[in-house]
Design a protein around this motif. Structure first.
Motif, PDB file in Angstrom:
ATOM      1  N   LYS A   7      -0.951  14.590   7.157  1.00  0.00           N
ATOM      2  CA  LYS A   7       0.163  14.852   6.251  1.00  0.00           C
ATOM      3  C   LYS A   7       1.046  13.626   6.024  1.00  0.00           C
ATOM      4  N   THR A   8       0.937  12.642   6.937  1.00  0.00           N
ATOM      5  CA  THR A   8       1.758  11.434   6.816  1.00  0.00           C
ATOM      6  C   THR A   8       0.876  10.205   6.989  1.00  0.00           C
ATOM      7  N   PHE A   9       1.370   9.069   6.529  1.00  0.00           N
ATOM      8  CA  PHE A   9       0.640   7.810   6.710  1.00  0.00           C
ATOM      9  C   PHE A   9       0.467   7.491   8.192  1.00  0.00           C
ATOM     10  N   GLU A  10       1.490   7.816   8.989  1.00  0.00           N
ATOM     11  CA  GLU A  10       1.452   7.495  10.423  1.00  0.00           C
ATOM     12  C   GLU A  10       0.330   8.254  11.131  1.00  0.00           C
ATOM     13  N   GLN A  11       0.092   9.496  10.728  1.00  0.00           N
ATOM     14  CA  GLN A  11      -0.963  10.272  11.374  1.00  0.00           C
ATOM     15  C   GLN A  11      -2.341   9.659  11.139  1.00  0.00           C
ATOM     16  N   ALA A  12      -2.508   8.955  10.051  1.00  0.00           N
ATOM     17  CA  ALA A  12      -3.803   8.326   9.758  1.00  0.00           C
ATOM     18  C   ALA A  12      -3.918   6.931  10.351  1.00  0.00           C
ATOM     19  N   PHE A  13      -2.828   6.149  10.309  1.00  0.00           N
ATOM     20  CA  PHE A  13      -2.938   4.718  10.606  1.00  0.00           C
ATOM     21  C   PHE A  13      -1.991   4.225  11.703  1.00  0.00           C
ATOM     22  N   LYS A  14      -1.518   5.109  12.553  1.00  0.00           N
ATOM     23  CA  LYS A  14      -0.575   4.633  13.579  1.00  0.00           C
ATOM     24  C   LYS A  14      -1.225   3.647  14.552  1.00  0.00           C
ATOM     25  N   HIS A  15      -2.550   3.674  14.662  1.00  0.00           N
ATOM     26  CA  HIS A  15      -3.250   2.720  15.530  1.00  0.00           C
ATOM     27  C   HIS A  15      -3.561   1.410  14.790  1.00  0.00           C
ATOM     28  N   TYR A  16      -3.155   1.341  13.524  1.00  0.00           N
ATOM     29  CA  TYR A  16      -3.378   0.135  12.722  1.00  0.00           C
ATOM     30  C   TYR A  16      -2.043  -0.244  12.072  1.00  0.00           C
ATOM     31  N   PRO A  17      -1.114  -0.780  12.862  1.00  0.00           N
ATOM     32  CA  PRO A  17       0.243  -1.053  12.362  1.00  0.00           C
ATOM     33  C   PRO A  17       0.280  -2.014  11.175  1.00  0.00           C
ATOM     34  N   GLU A  18      -0.675  -2.956  11.117  1.00  0.00           N
ATOM     35  CA  GLU A  18      -0.679  -3.892   9.984  1.00  0.00           C
ATOM     36  C   GLU A  18      -0.985  -3.165   8.673  1.00  0.00           C
ATOM     37  N   ILE A  19      -1.854  -2.165   8.736  1.00  0.00           N
ATOM     38  CA  ILE A  19      -2.139  -1.352   7.549  1.00  0.00           C
ATOM     39  C   ILE A  19      -0.893  -0.568   7.154  1.00  0.00           C
ATOM     40  N   LEU A  20      -0.222   0.005   8.127  1.00  0.00           N
ATOM     41  CA  LEU A  20       1.009   0.753   7.842  1.00  0.00           C
ATOM     42  C   LEU A  20       2.051  -0.136   7.179  1.00  0.00           C
ATOM     43  N   ASP A  21       2.187  -1.355   7.674  1.00  0.00           N
ATOM     44  CA  ASP A  21       3.161  -2.287   7.076  1.00  0.00           C
ATOM     45  C   ASP A  21       2.844  -2.535   5.606  1.00  0.00           C
ATOM     46  N   GLU A  22       1.553  -2.692   5.290  1.00  0.00           N
ATOM     47  CA  GLU A  22       1.158  -2.931   3.904  1.00  0.00           C
ATOM     48  C   GLU A  22       1.458  -1.719   3.028  1.00  0.00           C
ATOM     49  N   ILE A  23       1.279  -0.521   3.582  1.00  0.00           N
ATOM     50  CA  ILE A  23       1.590   0.705   2.828  1.00  0.00           C
ATOM     51  C   ILE A  23       3.087   0.785   2.552  1.00  0.00           C
ATOM     52  N   TYR A  24       3.885   0.473   3.568  1.00  0.00           N
ATOM     53  CA  TYR A  24       5.345   0.534   3.405  1.00  0.00           C
ATOM     54  C   TYR A  24       5.811  -0.448   2.327  1.00  0.00           C
ATOM     55  N   LYS A  25       5.147  -1.601   2.255  1.00  0.00           N
ATOM     56  CA  LYS A  25       5.533  -2.605   1.249  1.00  0.00           C
ATOM     57  C   LYS A  25       5.370  -2.074  -0.170  1.00  0.00           C
ATOM     58  N   GLN A  26       4.414  -1.150  -0.366  1.00  0.00           N
ATOM     59  CA  GLN A  26       4.159  -0.608  -1.704  1.00  0.00           C
ATOM     60  C   GLN A  26       5.149   0.484  -2.087  1.00  0.00           C
ATOM     61  N   GLY A  27       5.930   0.946  -1.117  1.00  0.00           N
ATOM     62  CA  GLY A  27       6.981   1.911  -1.417  1.00  0.00           C
ATOM     63  C   GLY A  27       6.520   3.343  -1.590  1.00  0.00           C
ATOM     64  N   PHE A  28       5.338   3.687  -1.074  1.00  0.00           N
ATOM     65  CA  PHE A  28       4.866   5.064  -1.185  1.00  0.00           C
ATOM     66  C   PHE A  28       5.641   5.967  -0.227  1.00  0.00           C
ATOM     67  N   ALA A  29       5.952   7.176  -0.687  1.00  0.00           N
ATOM     68  CA  ALA A  29       6.679   8.122   0.160  1.00  0.00           C
ATOM     69  C   ALA A  29       5.721   8.960   0.997  1.00  0.00           C
ATOM     70  N   ASN A  30       4.693   9.517   0.345  1.00  0.00           N
ATOM     71  CA  ASN A  30       3.734  10.381   1.036  1.00  0.00           C
ATOM     72  C   ASN A  30       2.339  10.142   0.476  1.00  0.00           C
ATOM     73  N   PRO A  31       1.300  10.378   1.279  1.00  0.00           N
ATOM     74  CA  PRO A  31      -0.059  10.244   0.754  1.00  0.00           C
ATOM     75  C   PRO A  31      -0.359  11.350  -0.255  1.00  0.00           C
ATOM     76  N   SER A  32      -1.257  11.060  -1.208  1.00  0.00           N
ATOM     77  CA  SER A  32      -1.659  12.064  -2.194  1.00  0.00           C
ATOM     78  C   SER A  32      -2.615  13.058  -1.532  1.00  0.00           C
ATOM     79  N   PRO A  33      -2.834  14.230  -2.142  1.00  0.00           N
ATOM     80  CA  PRO A  33      -3.713  15.234  -1.524  1.00  0.00           C
ATOM     81  C   PRO A  33      -5.102  14.711  -1.169  1.00  0.00           C
ATOM     82  N   ILE A  34      -5.732  13.949  -2.081  1.00  0.00           N
ATOM     83  CA  ILE A  34      -7.081  13.475  -1.756  1.00  0.00           C
ATOM     84  C   ILE A  34      -7.046  12.451  -0.623  1.00  0.00           C
ATOM     85  N   GLN A  35      -5.985  11.659  -0.523  1.00  0.00           N
ATOM     86  CA  GLN A  35      -5.867  10.706   0.577  1.00  0.00           C
ATOM     87  C   GLN A  35      -5.703  11.441   1.907  1.00  0.00           C
ATOM     88  N   CYS A  36      -4.928  12.511   1.905  1.00  0.00           N
ATOM     89  CA  CYS A  36      -4.708  13.273   3.142  1.00  0.00           C
ATOM     90  C   CYS A  36      -6.017  13.782   3.736  1.00  0.00           C
TER      91      CYS A  36
END
Length: 655
Positions: free
Chosen positions: A246-275
């Motif tokens: 349901k959240t970016f952290e649940q998918a990528f919390k073990h990959y902090p560099e990926i999370l940082d890149e997602i945060y840079k794009q300003g997304f609030a929540n993942p889309s349904p297909i991404q979830c």
């Protein structure tokens, strides 16, 4: 170009002034060899023969200048080859000589080949000349008959005879079973020699793991009624389909560099297909993602690809080729995916975009220097694979993006040819907006136990954030209606005008320009640089009107697009859905205007279904068109099928 031609003419005049008097040999004028080898115009020269054949009386040679290499400060070397092998050097349509020049960075000039031997002049640096000379020698050596050896001959004969058998009529024929078996064994040996692929990088979040089946079902229903299943048989021993995150952290919390890149794009929540897609792909499963455009499919397969690249056993710098292949149907979509990849800087991962119309030589150079991700259209990919600039066997993560569109465009042969050597244990992702038989066939060929994630109904449906309006017009009145709309546009409005033909798009854009209305055009007859400029002008806001064919109907993401106008209704209702999907993206709203003329009545029934599914107004006139078309078809069937008694569309059958 003008500067280059002036320089060339001046140099030629200078050479003619300084050249020694020609001598005559067998009634042919030739020039004595120059002693100035350092300038690239010395040694044995074919210039005299060339001039004598082109125009013995002298004069203007500008029409043939392109075949004569430009003189510069590089070296020149001459070699002689058998004239009967010149065709091997030139190749079909000059393809081989261009390849030799591209790879060696040298220039090759072919002299007179009427005799037994032909003179080749090689221009370039010492290194380039050495390289092209080696390539030419190898090329010629390949076509020399091998030395006779009784031992080898008998061995080869024995090996060849293994693949022949005598049929019932006593005729020797190929034993295809043995030949296919030999090929399979050879391929299996090649695949076993490759390093293993690491595919499972998923560590399920405790909160996700704790979701009950009923809560998962409720979440999927609330998020566009997501349907998830095994596409083909659900074999015993396969792992259960993972729960959605349901959240970016649940998918990528073990990959902090990926999370940082997602945060840079300003997304609030993942889309349904991404979830739903991220847990499946991070776990190493094959995935078929079916969703409308603008739902985040690109990011769904891209972020797991970055983790896959970095997580392999062999370090990136030691791998024999790229790791990830993304195939897209059009140049514009390929370039857009490449642009999306460039937004996510993860451990120096590099990508290249390969497409027809781009600089092939530059693309090959980038690939040869080393990249991790290849984004390619099927035609150019097949070109480079066949030319051995890319080895498909090295890819371990393959994406077929907009697979239905690639099949619609007739790319299935190129796809199958390019992927002939692909290793069977790779991870494969396929995205599509629809689920036709051709896509199912492709999935069964290249995917292993795929999980299918379907966002929304499998029935064809347009984006619900777009208001769809139907405008009934006579064919001759379309331009006037379009012009009236453009003249009443707000300053913030941005529109794509879709035309059915390239000629129509050219005509409309020209007419608008003549009326002082700034616009751009995008279609297959435009050069690649012009197509890229047109798209950039729309995205940057330099122009607010883009006149296009269906090359712009898929994957093009112009975030602030407010209107889509179907100047010509598309041939297939699927393209209508994709055109409409250019606006109303990522939660925004938009408007689609469709001009419906008399000859569009065959699409009325399908269009009504699309409008009803999206809760749009269905005009009575459209209902009437559908009924009349249905009645016409029934009447023709009664009259003898086909096209009725007139051999075509009769006046009485027209809308």
């Amino acid at each position: 170009m003008a500067d280059f031609e002036d320089e060339w003419l001046e140099h030629e005049q200078s050479q003619q002034a300084q050249a020694p008097a020609p001598i005559t040999y067998n009634n042919t004028r030739i020039y004595r060899p120059s002693q100035n080898r350092g300038r690239g115009d010395g040694g044995h020269s074919n210039e005299g023969n060339w001039r004598a054949r082109g125009n013995s009386a002298g004069g203007d040679f500008s029409n043939t200048r392109r075949d004569f290499p430009r003189r510069d400060n590089r070296n020149k070397k001459t070699m002689f080859v058998p004239s009967k092998k010149i065709g091997r050097i030139i190749g079909k349509g000059g393809s081989k000589i261009r390849e030799l020049e591209s790879e060696s960075q040298a220039k090759i000039q072919i002299g007179d080949s009427s005799g037994d031997e032909t003179e080749l002049s090689l221009f370039g640096s010492d290194e380039a000349i050495t390289k092209v000379e080696e390539m030419l020698n190898d090329l010629l050596q390949d076509y020399k008959p091998p030395p006779k050896d009784s031992h080898n001959e008998s061995t080869d004969s024995g090996r060849t005879n293994e693949f022949f058998k005598t049929n019932e009529s006593g005729v020797q024929v190929i034993d295809w079973d043995k030949l296919n078996s030999y090929h399979d064994q050879h391929q299996k040996a090649r695949w076993e020699s490759l390093p293993p692929i690491v595919k499972d990088f998923y560590k399920e979040d405790p909160e996700v793991a704790a979701m009950s089946p009923s809560s998962v079902a409720r979440w999927r229903l609330a998020n566009n009624d997501i349907q998830v299943k095994r596409t083909f048989d659900d074999k015993p021993g396969l792992r259960p389909i993972p729960n959605p995150i349901k959240t970016f952290e649940q998918a990528f919390k073990h990959y902090p560099e990926i999370l940082d890149e997602i945060y840079k794009q300003g997304f609030a929540n993942p889309s349904p297909i991404q979830c739903q897609a991220w847990p499946i792909l991070l776990r190493g499963e094959d995935l078929i993602g079916i969703a409308q455009t603008g739902t985040g499919k690109t990011l769904a397969f891209l972020l797991p690809a970055l983790i896959h690249i970095e997580g392999q056993v062999i370090p990136r710098e030691e791998r024999e080729g790229p790791t990830v292949l993304i195939m897209a149907p059009t140049r514009e979509l390929a370039l857009q995916i490449d642009k999306e990849v460039s937004k996510y800087q993860y451990r120096g991962i590099k990508s290249v975009c390969l497409y027809g119309g781009g600089d092939r030589k530059e693309q090959i150079n980038i690939v040869s220097k080393g990249v991790d991700i290849v984004i390619a259209t099927p035609g150019r990919l097949n070109d480079l694979v066949m030319a051995k600039h890319l080895s498909i066997i090295n890819f371990s993560y393959i994406v077929l993006d907009e697979a239905d569109r690639m099949l619609d465009m007739g790319f299935e042969p190129q796809i199958r040819k390019s992927l002939f050597d692909v290793r069977p244990d790779r991870q494969t992702v396929m995205t599509s907006a629809t689920w036709p038989p051709g896509v199912r066939r492709l999935a069964s060929s290249y995917m292993k136990d795929p999980i299918q994630v379907n966002v929304g109904s499998l029935d064809l449906a347009a984006v619900h954030t777009v208001t769809q309006k139907i405008i009934f017009v006579q064919e001759d009145d379309k331009e006037n209606v379009l012009l009236e709309f453009i003249q009443n546009m707000d300053s913030n409005d941005k529109v794509i005008i879709f035309c059915g033909k390239k000629a129509t798009a050219t005509h409309i854009s020209t007419e608008l320009a003549l009326k002082g209305i700034e616009c751009q055009s995008l279609h297959g007859d435009r050069d690649q640089c012009d197509r890229e400029e047109a798209l950039a002008d729309m995205m940057d806001g330099n122009v607010n009107i883009l006149v296009a064919t269906d090359v712009a109907s898929r994957g093009i993401d112009i975030k602030d697009l407010t209107h889509v106008i179907n100047f010509d209704f598309p041939m297939h209702i699927e393209e209508y859905v994709h055109r409409v999907g250019r606006t109303g993206r990522a939660g925004r709203t938009g408007t689609a205007l469709s001009f419906i003329a008399r000859n569009d009545w065959a699409h009325a029934k399908d269009l009504i279904k699309i409008l009803e599914e999206a809760n749009q107004e269905v005009p009575d006139e459209l209902e009437s068109m559908a009924e009349r078309f249905k009645a016409m078809k029934l009447r023709r069937e009664k009259e003898g099928g086909g096209r009725g008694g007139r051999g075509g569309r009769g006046r009485r059958d027209r809308y």
